[in-house]
Scaffold this motif. Sequence first.
Motif, PDB file in Angstrom:
ATOM      1  N   CYS A 324       0.698  -1.222   0.017  1.00 47.32           N
ATOM      2  CA  CYS A 324      -0.063  -0.121  -0.025  1.00 47.32           C
ATOM      3  C   CYS A 324       0.961   1.379  -0.072  1.00 47.32           C
ATOM      4  CB  CYS A 324      -0.818   0.074   1.379  1.00 47.32           C
ATOM      5  SG  CYS A 324      -1.903  -1.185   1.292  1.00 47.32           S
ATOM      6  N   THR A 325       2.059   1.126  -0.351  1.00 47.09           N
ATOM      7  CA  THR A 325       2.898   2.450  -0.164  1.00 47.09           C
ATOM      8  C   THR A 325       2.628   3.299  -1.350  1.00 47.09           C
ATOM      9  OG1 THR A 325       4.830   1.151  -1.189  1.00 47.09           O
ATOM     10  CG2 THR A 325       4.809   1.337   1.062  1.00 47.09           C
ATOM     11  N   GLY A 326       2.272   2.739  -2.446  1.00 48.50           N
ATOM     12  CA  GLY A 326       1.925   3.606  -3.649  1.00 48.50           C
ATOM     13  C   GLY A 326       0.359   3.876  -3.943  1.00 48.50           C
ATOM     14  N   ASP A 327      -0.496   3.547  -2.929  1.00 45.20           N
ATOM     15  CA  ASP A 327      -1.769   3.810  -3.350  1.00 45.20           C
ATOM     16  C   ASP A 327      -2.469   4.941  -2.533  1.00 45.20           C
ATOM     17  OD1 ASP A 327      -2.681   0.990  -4.726  1.00 45.20           O
ATOM     18  OD2 ASP A 327      -1.191   0.569  -3.097  1.00 45.20           O
ATOM     19  N   GLU A 328      -3.290   5.495  -3.214  1.00 45.63           N
ATOM     20  CA  GLU A 328      -4.050   6.501  -2.463  1.00 45.63           C
ATOM     21  C   GLU A 328      -4.895   6.005  -1.554  1.00 45.63           C
ATOM     22  OE1 GLU A 328      -4.118   9.775  -3.042  1.00 45.63           O
ATOM     23  OE2 GLU A 328      -2.822   9.930  -4.864  1.00 45.63           O
ATOM     24  N   SER A 329      -5.175   7.113  -0.327  1.00 40.57           N
ATOM     25  CA  SER A 329      -5.946   6.634   0.754  1.00 40.57           C
ATOM     26  C   SER A 329      -7.297   6.001  -0.041  1.00 40.57           C
ATOM     27  CB  SER A 329      -6.166   8.046   1.737  1.00 40.57           C
ATOM     28  OG  SER A 329      -5.218   8.338   1.941  1.00 40.57           O
ATOM     29  N   ALA A 330      -8.092   6.471  -0.739  1.00 40.34           N
ATOM     30  CA  ALA A 330      -9.228   6.381  -1.174  1.00 40.34           C
ATOM     31  C   ALA A 330      -9.000   4.770  -2.034  1.00 40.34           C
ATOM     32  CB  ALA A 330      -9.877   7.223  -2.221  1.00 40.34           C
ATOM     33  N   GLN A 331      -7.950   4.653  -2.546  1.00 40.66           N
ATOM     34  CA  GLN A 331      -7.812   3.385  -3.193  1.00 40.66           C
ATOM     35  C   GLN A 331      -7.710   2.238  -2.145  1.00 40.66           C
ATOM     36  OE1 GLN A 331      -4.302   4.617  -5.467  1.00 40.66           O
ATOM     37  NE2 GLN A 331      -4.744   3.009  -6.906  1.00 40.66           N
ATOM     38  N   CYS A 332      -6.884   2.574  -1.052  1.00 41.64           N
ATOM     39  CA  CYS A 332      -6.824   1.343  -0.003  1.00 41.64           C
ATOM     40  C   CYS A 332      -8.342   1.234   0.650  1.00 41.64           C
ATOM     41  CB  CYS A 332      -5.619   1.924   1.207  1.00 41.64           C
ATOM     42  SG  CYS A 332      -4.098   1.723   0.852  1.00 41.64           S
ATOM     43  N   ARG A 333      -8.990   2.242   0.887  1.00 39.75           N
ATOM     44  CA  ARG A 333     -10.352   2.156   1.723  1.00 39.75           C
ATOM     45  C   ARG A 333     -10.956   1.017   0.748  1.00 39.75           C
ATOM     46  NH1 ARG A 333     -14.449   1.754   2.857  1.00 39.75           N
ATOM     47  NH2 ARG A 333     -15.660   2.874   4.283  1.00 39.75           N
ATOM     48  N   HIS A 334     -11.294   1.507  -0.686  1.00 38.71           N
ATOM     49  CA  HIS A 334     -11.858   0.564  -1.488  1.00 38.71           C
ATOM     50  C   HIS A 334     -11.451  -0.762  -1.502  1.00 38.71           C
ATOM     51  CE1 HIS A 334     -13.269   4.930  -2.782  1.00 38.71           C
ATOM     52  NE2 HIS A 334     -14.393   4.185  -2.056  1.00 38.71           N
ATOM     53  N   CYS A 335     -10.399  -0.709  -1.722  1.00 35.87           N
ATOM     54  CA  CYS A 335      -9.587  -2.171  -1.857  1.00 35.87           C
ATOM     55  C   CYS A 335     -10.022  -3.235  -0.773  1.00 35.87           C
ATOM     56  CB  CYS A 335      -8.181  -1.802  -1.964  1.00 35.87           C
ATOM     57  SG  CYS A 335      -7.147  -3.457  -1.799  1.00 35.87           S
ATOM     58  N   LEU A 336      -9.731  -2.360   0.371  1.00 34.11           N
ATOM     59  CA  LEU A 336     -10.255  -3.343   1.535  1.00 34.11           C
ATOM     60  C   LEU A 336     -11.662  -3.388   1.616  1.00 34.11           C
ATOM     61  CD1 LEU A 336      -7.768  -1.891   4.395  1.00 34.11           C
ATOM     62  CD2 LEU A 336      -8.238  -4.457   3.603  1.00 34.11           C
ATOM     63  N   GLU A 337     -12.453  -2.595   1.253  1.00 37.98           N
ATOM     64  CA  GLU A 337     -13.927  -2.867   1.174  1.00 37.98           C
ATOM     65  C   GLU A 337     -14.115  -4.340   0.249  1.00 37.98           C
ATOM     66  OE1 GLU A 337     -16.298   0.418   1.761  1.00 37.98           O
ATOM     67  OE2 GLU A 337     -17.555  -0.151  -0.158  1.00 37.98           O
ATOM     68  N   GLN A 338     -13.558  -4.072  -0.923  1.00 39.26           N
ATOM     69  CA  GLN A 338     -13.904  -5.080  -1.721  1.00 39.26           C
ATOM     70  C   GLN A 338     -13.311  -6.557  -1.428  1.00 39.26           C
ATOM     71  OE1 GLN A 338     -12.122  -3.962  -5.303  1.00 39.26           O
ATOM     72  NE2 GLN A 338     -13.674  -2.601  -5.922  1.00 39.26           N
ATOM     73  N   ARG A 339     -12.177  -6.422  -0.526  1.00 40.85           N
ATOM     74  CA  ARG A 339     -11.636  -7.669   0.064  1.00 40.85           C
ATOM     75  C   ARG A 339     -12.612  -8.179   1.054  1.00 40.85           C
ATOM     76  NH1 ARG A 339      -6.135  -8.571  -0.820  1.00 40.85           N
ATOM     77  NH2 ARG A 339      -5.036  -7.229  -2.119  1.00 40.85           N
ATOM     78  N   MET A 340     -12.925  -7.510   1.961  1.00 40.82           N
ATOM     79  CA  MET A 340     -13.823  -7.965   3.019  1.00 40.82           C
ATOM     80  C   MET A 340     -15.109  -8.408   2.277  1.00 40.82           C
ATOM     81  SD  MET A 340     -12.114  -7.569   5.680  1.00 40.82           S
ATOM     82  CE  MET A 340     -10.795  -7.595   4.635  1.00 40.82           C
ATOM     83  N   GLU A 341     -15.629  -7.643   1.262  1.00 40.50           N
ATOM     84  CA  GLU A 341     -16.814  -8.312   0.808  1.00 40.50           C
ATOM     85  C   GLU A 341     -16.552  -9.632  -0.009  1.00 40.50           C
ATOM     86  OE1 GLU A 341     -20.058  -7.008   0.676  1.00 40.50           O
ATOM     87  OE2 GLU A 341     -19.561  -5.352   1.793  1.00 40.50           O
ATOM     88  N   SER A 342     -15.388  -9.919  -0.359  1.00 40.38           N
ATOM     89  CA  SER A 342     -15.216 -11.450  -1.287  1.00 40.38           C
ATOM     90  C   SER A 342     -15.134 -12.364  -0.240  1.00 40.38           C
ATOM     91  CB  SER A 342     -13.682 -11.088  -1.522  1.00 40.38           C
ATOM     92  OG  SER A 342     -12.813 -11.470  -0.608  1.00 40.38           O
ATOM     93  N   ILE A 343     -15.107 -11.917   1.010  1.00 43.88           N
ATOM     94  CA  ILE A 343     -15.404 -13.125   2.151  1.00 43.88           C
ATOM     95  C   ILE A 343     -16.663 -13.106   2.912  1.00 43.88           C
ATOM     96  CG2 ILE A 343     -12.664 -13.891   2.525  1.00 43.88           C
ATOM     97  CD1 ILE A 343     -12.722 -12.043   4.794  1.00 43.88           C
ATOM     98  N   ASP A 344     -17.344 -12.172   2.273  1.00 42.42           N
ATOM     99  CA  ASP A 344     -18.889 -11.685   2.732  1.00 42.42           C
ATOM    100  C   ASP A 344     -18.651 -11.203   4.179  1.00 42.42           C
ATOM    101  OD1 ASP A 344     -21.524 -11.740   2.876  1.00 42.42           O
ATOM    102  OD2 ASP A 344     -21.840 -13.611   3.607  1.00 42.42           O
ATOM    103  N   TYR A 345     -17.911 -10.327   4.454  1.00 41.06           N
ATOM    104  CA  TYR A 345     -17.611  -9.295   5.867  1.00 41.06           C
ATOM    105  C   TYR A 345     -17.886  -7.941   4.972  1.00 41.06           C
ATOM    106  CZ  TYR A 345     -16.306 -12.967   8.906  1.00 41.06           C
ATOM    107  OH  TYR A 345     -16.588 -14.163   9.666  1.00 41.06           O
TER     108      TYR A 345
END
Length: 361
Positions: A324-345
């Motif tokens: 995450c050293t090259g990603d914007e805050s918004a990118q990290c936020r959305h990335c994590l949201e998707q990752r959590m959704e992928s396991i139904d959290y």
Amino acid sequence: MEEKRTAENTDRGISALIEKLDARHSLELGEYESLIRNRTAAALLARKASAVRQRIYGRDVYVRGLIEISNICKNDCYYCGIRRSNRACDRYRLSEQEILECCAQGYALGFRTFVLQGGEDAYFSDEVVCRLVRQIKQNHPDCAVTLSLGERSRESYQRMFDAGADRYLLRHETADKAHYEKLHPPQMSFDNRMRCLRDLRRIGYQVGCGFMVGSPYQTARTLAEDLKFIEEFQPDMCGIGPFVPHQATPFAKEPAGTVELTCYLLSLIRLICPNVLLPSTTALGTIDPRGREKGILAGANVVMPNLSPIAVRKKYELYDNKICTGDESAQCRHCLEQRMESIDYHVVTARGDIRGWRDPH
Ligand code: 5AD
Ligand code: FES
């Protein structure tokens, strides 16, 4: 034949220990050690931990916006990439204005907790930190402020609490004094670290301790001591992640911790402290592309995406290859949201205090 039966017996014994821990949230030191040495019942343990987590926090995942305010540090921990002796580290310190801007950006992205983390940088005096905390609280009264600024005096912790800080993270690093001394130079003291944690607790903070998994010289015994310490201290938060070597430290050539053992320990901690706020850490995401998802499935319920300005992210390098050293805050936020959704959290917009918490301010 005889040997096989003995192995089956121990496996049964291990399952029984997991049941006992689930029921009583407490084991003897030697029992914790057995659970760490024999991990044949990992699947059962993960199921139990996940059930406890879901009973208390459902499938909600709390997010914390992590702002790395300074990589200047007076300490020289052997494992850490921003240790004082690392001449190659490009030092920085965020201005108060920059920190407030990170918070504003984070607020717009749905963060309701800001974690101000940094090395032990004398610039961040009580006066500066208190002013910052007051300003953040004034700008965002519905948010929690977590500090992670290392060891300070009781008076200092008290002033920052009085300014409005809600939580404090200070990993104990290891509950074994001899082990602590192998990870730190003689100027640092295990007893002072423990003193800090006790002071923070007495003052009224929600307190987080924690340790690295697979740090050099760690054994099943020292890990058992970590678990016993957690059982007794009853932290509100507990940060654990794998040790990852940093090339410019004395531990450069040491092996990293594993996902398997980290997840196993996350599950054990969930059973010891059912309510605990347990992050699935960036270090776990660094050693495995799906590490953070695996941590959540093992019983963790918090993620801490990076809110630091892009320009400094690479410089807050506690260990090699940090994600995450090259990603914007918004990118990290959305990335994590998707990752959590992928396991139904589901990532939620909430302060995310520990269950049962009453604000002492
Ligand atoms: N690998 C993993 N975690 C580390 N930390 C520091 N250096 C490393 C490393 N090389 C952790 C410590 C510290 C926290 C901020 O980061 O546990 O308390
Ligand atoms: Fe930062 Fe995925 S969380 S890019």
